[in-house]
Design a protein around this motif. Structure first.
Motif, PDB file in Angstrom:
ATOM      1  N   TYR A   1       0.920  -1.386  -0.070  1.00  0.00           N
ATOM      2  CA  TYR A   1      -0.022   0.062   0.032  1.00  0.00           C
ATOM      3  C   TYR A   1       0.843   1.515   0.025  1.00  0.00           C
ATOM      4  CZ  TYR A   1      -3.646   3.588   1.180  1.00  0.00           C
ATOM      5  OH  TYR A   1      -4.363   4.504   1.173  1.00  0.00           O
ATOM      6  N   ALA A   2       1.871   1.196   1.026  1.00  0.00           N
ATOM      7  CA  ALA A   2       2.749   2.383   1.073  1.00  0.00           C
ATOM      8  C   ALA A   2       3.563   2.475  -0.300  1.00  0.00           C
ATOM      9  CB  ALA A   2       3.577   2.342   2.269  1.00  0.00           C
ATOM     10  N   HIS A   3       4.224   1.514  -0.915  1.00  0.00           N
ATOM     11  CA  HIS A   3       4.878   1.513  -1.968  1.00  0.00           C
ATOM     12  C   HIS A   3       4.254   2.407  -3.185  1.00  0.00           C
ATOM     13  CE1 HIS A   3       7.648  -1.564  -0.266  1.00  0.00           C
ATOM     14  NE2 HIS A   3       8.277  -0.180   0.139  1.00  0.00           N
ATOM     15  N   GLN A   4       2.989   2.177  -3.417  1.00  0.00           N
ATOM     16  CA  GLN A   4       2.122   2.619  -4.463  1.00  0.00           C
ATOM     17  C   GLN A   4       2.443   4.233  -4.563  1.00  0.00           C
ATOM     18  OE1 GLN A   4      -2.037   2.509  -4.549  1.00  0.00           O
ATOM     19  NE2 GLN A   4      -2.170   1.941  -2.464  1.00  0.00           N
ATOM     20  N   PHE A   5       2.725   4.783  -3.575  1.00  0.00           N
ATOM     21  CA  PHE A   5       2.915   6.353  -3.443  1.00  0.00           C
ATOM     22  C   PHE A   5       4.307   6.774  -3.492  1.00  0.00           C
ATOM     23  CE2 PHE A   5      -1.151   5.057  -0.816  1.00  0.00           C
ATOM     24  CZ  PHE A   5      -1.839   5.891  -1.704  1.00  0.00           C
ATOM     25  N   GLY A   6       5.192   5.815  -3.835  1.00  0.00           N
ATOM     26  CA  GLY A   6       6.548   6.041  -3.784  1.00  0.00           C
ATOM     27  C   GLY A   6       7.154   6.263  -2.364  1.00  0.00           C
ATOM     28  N   TYR A   7       6.682   6.050  -1.319  1.00  0.00           N
ATOM     29  CA  TYR A   7       7.079   6.204   0.084  1.00  0.00           C
ATOM     30  C   TYR A   7       8.271   4.877   0.253  1.00  0.00           C
ATOM     31  CZ  TYR A   7       3.261   9.176   1.025  1.00  0.00           C
ATOM     32  OH  TYR A   7       2.398  10.048   1.091  1.00  0.00           O
ATOM     33  N   GLY A   8       9.141   5.368   1.320  1.00  0.00           N
ATOM     34  CA  GLY A   8       9.983   4.282   1.842  1.00  0.00           C
ATOM     35  C   GLY A   8       9.442   3.861   3.033  1.00  0.00           C
ATOM     36  N   VAL A   9       9.364   2.469   3.047  1.00  0.00           N
ATOM     37  CA  VAL A   9       8.847   1.602   4.202  1.00  0.00           C
ATOM     38  C   VAL A   9      10.191   1.359   5.182  1.00  0.00           C
ATOM     39  CG1 VAL A   9       7.722  -0.268   5.010  1.00  0.00           C
ATOM     40  CG2 VAL A   9       6.832   0.946   2.737  1.00  0.00           C
ATOM     41  N   VAL A  10      10.134   1.712   6.434  1.00  0.00           N
ATOM     42  CA  VAL A  10      11.359   1.510   7.199  1.00  0.00           C
ATOM     43  C   VAL A  10      11.510  -0.021   7.450  1.00  0.00           C
ATOM     44  CG1 VAL A  10      12.301   1.977   9.656  1.00  0.00           C
ATOM     45  CG2 VAL A  10      11.190   4.057   8.413  1.00  0.00           C
ATOM     46  N   ARG A  11      12.603  -0.372   7.234  1.00  0.00           N
ATOM     47  CA  ARG A  11      12.852  -1.900   7.502  1.00  0.00           C
ATOM     48  C   ARG A  11      13.472  -2.192   8.759  1.00  0.00           C
ATOM     49  NH1 ARG A  11      14.989  -3.685   1.271  1.00  0.00           N
ATOM     50  NH2 ARG A  11      13.240  -2.817   0.280  1.00  0.00           N
ATOM     51  N   ASP A  12      14.268  -1.106   9.284  1.00  0.00           N
ATOM     52  CA  ASP A  12      15.066  -1.571  10.544  1.00  0.00           C
ATOM     53  C   ASP A  12      14.119  -1.618  11.723  1.00  0.00           C
ATOM     54  OD1 ASP A  12      16.612  -0.034   8.362  1.00  0.00           O
ATOM     55  OD2 ASP A  12      18.302  -0.456   9.603  1.00  0.00           O
ATOM     56  N   LEU A  13      12.959  -1.131  11.750  1.00  0.00           N
ATOM     57  CA  LEU A  13      12.184  -1.355  13.018  1.00  0.00           C
ATOM     58  C   LEU A  13      10.878  -2.168  12.384  1.00  0.00           C
ATOM     59  CD1 LEU A  13      13.083   2.298  13.432  1.00  0.00           C
ATOM     60  CD2 LEU A  13      13.548   0.568  15.099  1.00  0.00           C
ATOM     61  N   VAL A  14      10.416  -2.889  13.472  1.00  0.00           N
ATOM     62  CA  VAL A  14       9.501  -3.842  13.126  1.00  0.00           C
ATOM     63  C   VAL A  14       8.299  -3.751  14.308  1.00  0.00           C
ATOM     64  CG1 VAL A  14      10.633  -5.134  11.571  1.00  0.00           C
ATOM     65  CG2 VAL A  14      10.553  -5.647  14.171  1.00  0.00           C
ATOM     66  N   GLY A  15       7.288  -4.411  14.004  1.00  0.00           N
ATOM     67  CA  GLY A  15       6.230  -4.558  14.831  1.00  0.00           C
ATOM     68  C   GLY A  15       6.537  -5.771  15.921  1.00  0.00           C
ATOM     69  N   HIS A  16       5.477  -6.246  16.789  1.00  0.00           N
ATOM     70  CA  HIS A  16       6.070  -7.155  17.652  1.00  0.00           C
ATOM     71  C   HIS A  16       4.826  -7.841  18.326  1.00  0.00           C
ATOM     72  CE1 HIS A  16       5.470  -4.029  20.731  1.00  0.00           C
ATOM     73  NE2 HIS A  16       5.908  -3.486  19.938  1.00  0.00           N
ATOM     74  N   GLY A  17       5.033  -8.928  18.944  1.00  0.00           N
ATOM     75  CA  GLY A  17       3.877  -9.717  19.879  1.00  0.00           C
ATOM     76  C   GLY A  17       3.959  -8.513  21.087  1.00  0.00           C
ATOM     77  N   ILE A  18       2.996  -8.763  22.105  1.00  0.00           N
ATOM     78  CA  ILE A  18       2.688  -7.906  23.275  1.00  0.00           C
ATOM     79  C   ILE A  18       2.013  -8.684  24.322  1.00  0.00           C
ATOM     80  CG2 ILE A  18       0.865  -6.653  22.221  1.00  0.00           C
ATOM     81  CD1 ILE A  18       2.185  -4.209  23.805  1.00  0.00           C
ATOM     82  N   GLY A  19       2.134  -8.621  25.493  1.00  0.00           N
ATOM     83  CA  GLY A  19       1.259  -9.199  26.284  1.00  0.00           C
ATOM     84  C   GLY A  19       1.584  -8.530  27.595  1.00  0.00           C
ATOM     85  N   ARG A  20       2.133  -9.538  28.613  1.00  0.00           N
ATOM     86  CA  ARG A  20       2.802  -9.274  29.988  1.00  0.00           C
ATOM     87  C   ARG A  20       4.226  -8.252  29.722  1.00  0.00           C
ATOM     88  NH1 ARG A  20       1.609 -10.561  34.921  1.00  0.00           N
ATOM     89  NH2 ARG A  20       0.198 -12.149  35.291  1.00  0.00           N
TER      90      ARG A  20
ATOM     91  N   MET B   1       6.236  -6.051  26.908  1.00  0.00           N
ATOM     92  CA  MET B   1       5.848  -5.034  25.903  1.00  0.00           C
ATOM     93  C   MET B   1       6.571  -5.578  24.420  1.00  0.00           C
ATOM     94  SD  MET B   1       5.749  -2.081  24.161  1.00  0.00           S
ATOM     95  CE  MET B   1       5.146  -1.248  25.578  1.00  0.00           C
ATOM     96  N   HIS B   2       7.748  -6.267  24.489  1.00  0.00           N
ATOM     97  CA  HIS B   2       8.287  -6.653  23.179  1.00  0.00           C
ATOM     98  C   HIS B   2       8.158  -8.667  23.462  1.00  0.00           C
ATOM     99  CE1 HIS B   2       9.945  -3.019  22.583  1.00  0.00           C
ATOM    100  NE2 HIS B   2       9.367  -3.102  21.500  1.00  0.00           N
ATOM    101  N   GLU B   3       7.311  -9.248  22.655  1.00  0.00           N
ATOM    102  CA  GLU B   3       7.244 -10.569  22.629  1.00  0.00           C
ATOM    103  C   GLU B   3       7.403 -11.125  21.262  1.00  0.00           C
ATOM    104  OE1 GLU B   3       3.495 -11.706  24.821  1.00  0.00           O
ATOM    105  OE2 GLU B   3       4.249 -10.983  26.618  1.00  0.00           O
ATOM    106  N   PRO B   4       7.689 -12.310  21.219  1.00  0.00           N
ATOM    107  CA  PRO B   4       7.529 -12.908  19.350  1.00  0.00           C
ATOM    108  C   PRO B   4       6.000 -12.853  18.961  1.00  0.00           C
ATOM    109  CG  PRO B   4       8.693 -14.411  21.085  1.00  0.00           C
ATOM    110  CD  PRO B   4       7.882 -13.446  21.969  1.00  0.00           C
ATOM    111  N   PRO B   5       6.108 -12.592  17.758  1.00  0.00           N
ATOM    112  CA  PRO B   5       7.170 -12.906  16.725  1.00  0.00           C
ATOM    113  C   PRO B   5       7.312 -11.061  16.222  1.00  0.00           C
ATOM    114  CG  PRO B   5       4.954 -12.764  15.750  1.00  0.00           C
ATOM    115  CD  PRO B   5       4.487 -12.830  17.035  1.00  0.00           C
TER     116      PRO B   5
END
Length: 264
Positions: free
Chosen positions: A155-174, A176-180
């Protein structure tokens, strides 16, 4: 380490944490005006979090010195609030924060404009949000994790945007950062199968220019490598058989936003 499946009790605690975080985001966004410092923003955010009986997730997390990551213009994420840093008309400010409620976490980010902003900045903010909802089409039990990633990036690339690769989403629960880990761009494979009861923090970080980033000398703040604008949109979500439940929004927003991904 396996991805945890949350119990009904855990989900309810995370739902409460998320509703509170959604309210804090909305209330903090209304406070943003030209001339205030990024430290002012952090102090207001922390006060709001504590007023709801929650603990700020980010404060002292792995040494981070504030409750709110306040990232301005070309800062992608992890902006450290400073007394001398003043925001001005036309800036865009990414607010990333989390709360802990009775031992359970919620994490969310929004990018807001300060006063009147450029059309380029407004489009970036809106499209970053919509990239998240493009991914939500695939966030349901039985789906594949990296189909979410591919849809966000496509979706983002269709506008010519750069999608950050060095930072990602994550699992969460008890924690802050859980797999995956959850990238925001297309992967070689489709990834693990999603199961009901999984909870994730999905967070596109999108730049008007290159996807490449630099890390500041303070060890935290990430900036775009070419000085272009960056926006950040994140929600904590619950995987259900019928699609994602957005946990980090207010009660009033939940119903409308839960259908938004169908229209992207």
């Amino acid at each position: 380490m396996p991805v945890s499946i949350k119990s009904a009790k855990e989900i309810e605690l995370m739902r409460t944490a998320g509703r509170i975080l959604g309210r804090v985001h909305n209330e903090l966004a209304r406070e943003i005006v030209p001339g205030m410092s990024t430290l002012d923003i952090d102090r207001i955010g922390e006060d709001l979090i504590r007023s709801y009986g929650c603990i700020p997730s980010f404060l002292n997390y792995e040494g981070f010195p504030a409750s709110v990551c306040v990232s301005v213009n070309d800062e992608v994420v992890h902006g450290i609030p400073e007394k001398e840093r003043r925001i001005k008309e036309g800036d865009i400010v990414s607010l990333d924060m989390g709360v802990i409620y009775k031992g359970y976490q919620s994490d969310a980010a929004r990018t807001v404009g300060v006063g009147r902003i450029s059309q380029q900045a407004a489009d970036l903010i809106e499209r970053t949000k919509l990239s998240f909802f493009a991914g939500m089409q695939y966030a349901k039990a039985g789906g594949r994790l990296f189909d979410i990633s591919a849809a966000i990036g496509d979706y983002a690339h269709q506008f010519g945007y750069g999608v950050v690769r060095d930072l990602v989403g994550h699992g969460i629960g008890r924690n802050m950062h859980e797999p995956p880990e959850i990238p925001n761009y297309r992967q070689r494979f489709r990834g693990m199968r999603l199961r009901e009861g999984m909870t994730f923090a999905v967070e596109p970080m999108i730049n008007t220019g290159t996807w490449r980033v630099n890390w500041s000398d303070n060890g935290w703040t990430v900036t775009t490598a070419d000085g272009s604008l960056s926006a950040h949109y994140e929600n904590t979500i619950l995987i259900t058989p019928n699609g994602p439940e957005l946990l980090s929004v207010t009660e009033e927003e939940a119903e409308n936003l839960s259908h938004m991904y169908l229209a992207v």
